[in-house]
Design a protein around this motif. Sequence first.
Motif, PDB file in Angstrom:
ATOM      1  N   GLY A   1      29.084  31.862  42.442  1.00 13.12           N
ATOM      2  CA  GLY A   1      30.417  31.846  41.842  1.00 13.12           C
ATOM      3  C   GLY A   1      31.406  32.767  42.531  1.00 13.12           C
ATOM      4  N   LEU A   2      31.175  33.061  43.806  1.00 10.20           N
ATOM      5  CA  LEU A   2      32.058  33.966  44.542  1.00 10.20           C
ATOM      6  C   LEU A   2      33.186  33.251  45.274  1.00 10.20           C
ATOM      7  CD1 LEU A   2      29.362  36.365  46.045  1.00 10.20           C
ATOM      8  CD2 LEU A   2      30.764  36.685  43.986  1.00 10.20           C
ATOM      9  N   VAL A   3      33.116  31.920  45.354  1.00 17.25           N
ATOM     10  CA  VAL A   3      34.158  31.152  46.041  1.00 17.25           C
ATOM     11  C   VAL A   3      35.083  30.588  44.977  1.00 17.25           C
ATOM     12  CG1 VAL A   3      34.635  29.224  47.594  1.00 17.25           C
ATOM     13  CG2 VAL A   3      32.526  30.541  47.862  1.00 17.25           C
ATOM     14  N   GLU A   4      36.380  30.906  45.095  1.00 16.25           N
ATOM     15  CA  GLU A   4      37.347  30.394  44.125  1.00 16.25           C
ATOM     16  C   GLU A   4      38.661  30.064  44.812  1.00 16.25           C
ATOM     17  OE1 GLU A   4      39.495  34.302  42.210  1.00 16.25           O
ATOM     18  OE2 GLU A   4      37.643  33.632  41.283  1.00 16.25           O
ATOM     19  N   CYS A   5      39.425  29.200  44.182  1.00 18.66           N
ATOM     20  CA  CYS A   5      40.717  28.772  44.709  1.00 18.66           C
ATOM     21  C   CYS A   5      41.704  29.945  44.648  1.00 18.66           C
ATOM     22  CB  CYS A   5      41.238  27.604  43.876  1.00 18.66           C
ATOM     23  SG  CYS A   5      42.906  27.088  44.337  1.00 18.66           S
ATOM     24  N   PRO A   6      42.400  30.221  45.744  1.00 18.31           N
ATOM     25  CA  PRO A   6      43.383  31.311  45.727  1.00 18.31           C
ATOM     26  C   PRO A   6      44.632  30.981  44.909  1.00 18.31           C
ATOM     27  CG  PRO A   6      43.388  30.220  47.852  1.00 18.31           C
ATOM     28  CD  PRO A   6      42.262  29.627  47.054  1.00 18.31           C
TER      29      PRO A   6
ATOM     30  N   PHE B   1      55.654  27.172  46.498  1.00 15.30           N
ATOM     31  CA  PHE B   1      55.367  27.838  45.228  1.00 15.30           C
ATOM     32  C   PHE B   1      54.971  29.289  45.467  1.00 15.30           C
ATOM     33  CE2 PHE B   1      52.125  29.198  42.161  1.00 15.30           C
ATOM     34  CZ  PHE B   1      52.902  29.246  41.016  1.00 15.30           C
ATOM     35  N   LEU B   2      54.058  29.523  46.407  1.00 15.83           N
ATOM     36  CA  LEU B   2      53.625  30.898  46.690  1.00 15.83           C
ATOM     37  C   LEU B   2      54.784  31.754  47.191  1.00 15.83           C
ATOM     38  CD1 LEU B   2      50.108  30.332  48.273  1.00 15.83           C
ATOM     39  CD2 LEU B   2      50.642  31.324  46.041  1.00 15.83           C
ATOM     40  N   GLN B   3      55.646  31.169  48.012  1.00 18.00           N
ATOM     41  CA  GLN B   3      56.803  31.908  48.515  1.00 18.00           C
ATOM     42  C   GLN B   3      57.744  32.277  47.363  1.00 18.00           C
ATOM     43  OE1 GLN B   3      59.134  29.823  51.437  1.00 18.00           O
ATOM     44  NE2 GLN B   3      60.326  31.629  51.958  1.00 18.00           N
ATOM     45  N   ALA B   4      57.969  31.355  46.441  1.00 22.50           N
ATOM     46  CA  ALA B   4      58.840  31.631  45.297  1.00 22.50           C
ATOM     47  C   ALA B   4      58.239  32.707  44.399  1.00 22.50           C
ATOM     48  CB  ALA B   4      59.089  30.350  44.494  1.00 22.50           C
ATOM     49  N   VAL B   5      56.951  32.632  44.145  1.00 24.20           N
ATOM     50  CA  VAL B   5      56.303  33.642  43.303  1.00 24.20           C
ATOM     51  C   VAL B   5      56.354  35.009  43.976  1.00 24.20           C
ATOM     52  CG1 VAL B   5      54.105  34.370  42.290  1.00 24.20           C
ATOM     53  CG2 VAL B   5      54.848  32.013  42.066  1.00 24.20           C
ATOM     54  N   ARG B   6      56.100  35.052  45.291  1.00 23.53           N
ATOM     55  CA  ARG B   6      56.187  36.342  46.013  1.00 23.53           C
ATOM     56  C   ARG B   6      57.594  36.920  45.914  1.00 23.53           C
ATOM     57  NH1 ARG B   6      52.689  33.715  50.122  1.00 23.53           N
ATOM     58  NH2 ARG B   6      50.647  34.665  49.876  1.00 23.53           N
ATOM     59  N   HIS B   7      58.605  36.046  45.988  1.00 19.15           N
ATOM     60  CA  HIS B   7      59.996  36.504  45.872  1.00 19.15           C
ATOM     61  C   HIS B   7      60.246  37.107  44.483  1.00 19.15           C
ATOM     62  CE1 HIS B   7      64.329  36.593  46.471  1.00 19.15           C
ATOM     63  NE2 HIS B   7      64.441  36.086  45.258  1.00 19.15           N
ATOM     64  N   VAL B   8      59.764  36.431  43.451  1.00 20.82           N
ATOM     65  CA  VAL B   8      59.925  36.948  42.087  1.00 20.82           C
ATOM     66  C   VAL B   8      59.218  38.298  41.948  1.00 20.82           C
ATOM     67  CG1 VAL B   8      59.313  36.568  39.661  1.00 20.82           C
ATOM     68  CG2 VAL B   8      60.300  34.706  41.004  1.00 20.82           C
TER      69      VAL B   8
ATOM     70  N   MET C   1      60.853  32.289  30.891  1.00 17.21           N
ATOM     71  CA  MET C   1      60.017  31.187  31.362  1.00 17.21           C
ATOM     72  C   MET C   1      58.665  31.729  31.771  1.00 17.21           C
ATOM     73  SD  MET C   1      61.475  30.259  35.134  1.00 17.21           S
ATOM     74  CE  MET C   1      59.975  29.761  35.931  1.00 17.21           C
ATOM     75  N   PRO C   2      57.623  30.914  31.575  1.00 14.23           N
ATOM     76  CA  PRO C   2      56.290  31.355  31.997  1.00 14.23           C
ATOM     77  C   PRO C   2      56.187  31.339  33.517  1.00 14.23           C
ATOM     78  CG  PRO C   2      56.204  29.129  31.148  1.00 14.23           C
ATOM     79  CD  PRO C   2      57.606  29.622  30.932  1.00 14.23           C
ATOM     80  N   LEU C   3      55.440  32.272  34.039  1.00 14.99           N
ATOM     81  CA  LEU C   3      55.227  32.358  35.479  1.00 14.99           C
ATOM     82  C   LEU C   3      53.733  32.518  35.736  1.00 14.99           C
ATOM     83  CD1 LEU C   3      56.396  32.587  38.357  1.00 14.99           C
ATOM     84  CD2 LEU C   3      56.480  35.055  37.993  1.00 14.99           C
ATOM     85  N   PRO C   4      53.050  31.414  36.048  1.00  7.57           N
ATOM     86  CA  PRO C   4      51.618  31.528  36.335  1.00  7.57           C
ATOM     87  C   PRO C   4      51.418  32.237  37.671  1.00  7.57           C
ATOM     88  CG  PRO C   4      52.367  29.300  36.740  1.00  7.57           C
ATOM     89  CD  PRO C   4      53.535  30.050  36.177  1.00  7.57           C
ATOM     90  N   LEU C   5      50.631  33.293  37.657  1.00  2.00           N
ATOM     91  CA  LEU C   5      50.372  34.037  38.876  1.00  2.00           C
ATOM     92  C   LEU C   5      48.991  33.689  39.430  1.00  2.00           C
ATOM     93  CD1 LEU C   5      51.685  37.634  38.113  1.00  2.00           C
ATOM     94  CD2 LEU C   5      52.747  35.862  39.479  1.00  2.00           C
TER      95      LEU C   5
END
Length: 171
Positions: free
Chosen positions: A31-36, A103-110, A158-162
């Motif tokens: 269980g050590l491999v997971e989606c980033p 999506f990742l770029q937008a979350v990093r910006h937030v 608004m919700p922000l899933p990280l």
Amino acid sequence: MKVLNLQCSHQHSFEGWFASEDDFQAQLSRGLVECPMCADKSVQKLPSAPRLNLSGRQEPDASGKHLPSSSAAVDADESTAARNMTAVAGTSTGASHAQQAAFLQAVRHVLANTEDVGTRFADEARRMHYGEQEARSIRGQTSVREAAELLEEGIDVMPLPLPAALKETLQ
């Protein structure tokens, strides 16, 4: 080092680096491999196009003698093979990867441009809304009920899933 194309059950594609196939299987079973993107541990290995070094390949000329092929023809063959393998794997390399990156770029910006107020989020948002303190960009945690109450009061939230990958420093 073995580089594998992986995909979670939510269709997020990513790459994993492992010492060997056995190492990948051992980490997967523990269980050590997971989606980033979503931390899903239901991960599968996708087929990938092998890197073929065809620079020494020769093609026959009109007289039947073998001549070295041009590098443009080799590159075209390799990209065709990669496209065919992608089609066989059933993955889309265009939009989904671009959407994940956006999506990742937008979350990093937030994350870079907001203050984390933690569990005080609802209280801080109310204080700013009612002018009790200076307005600023904040983020934090709140319950669904508190978020609904904030919206009823006219406070935009608004919700922000990280993704798990953004919560910690990657090595």
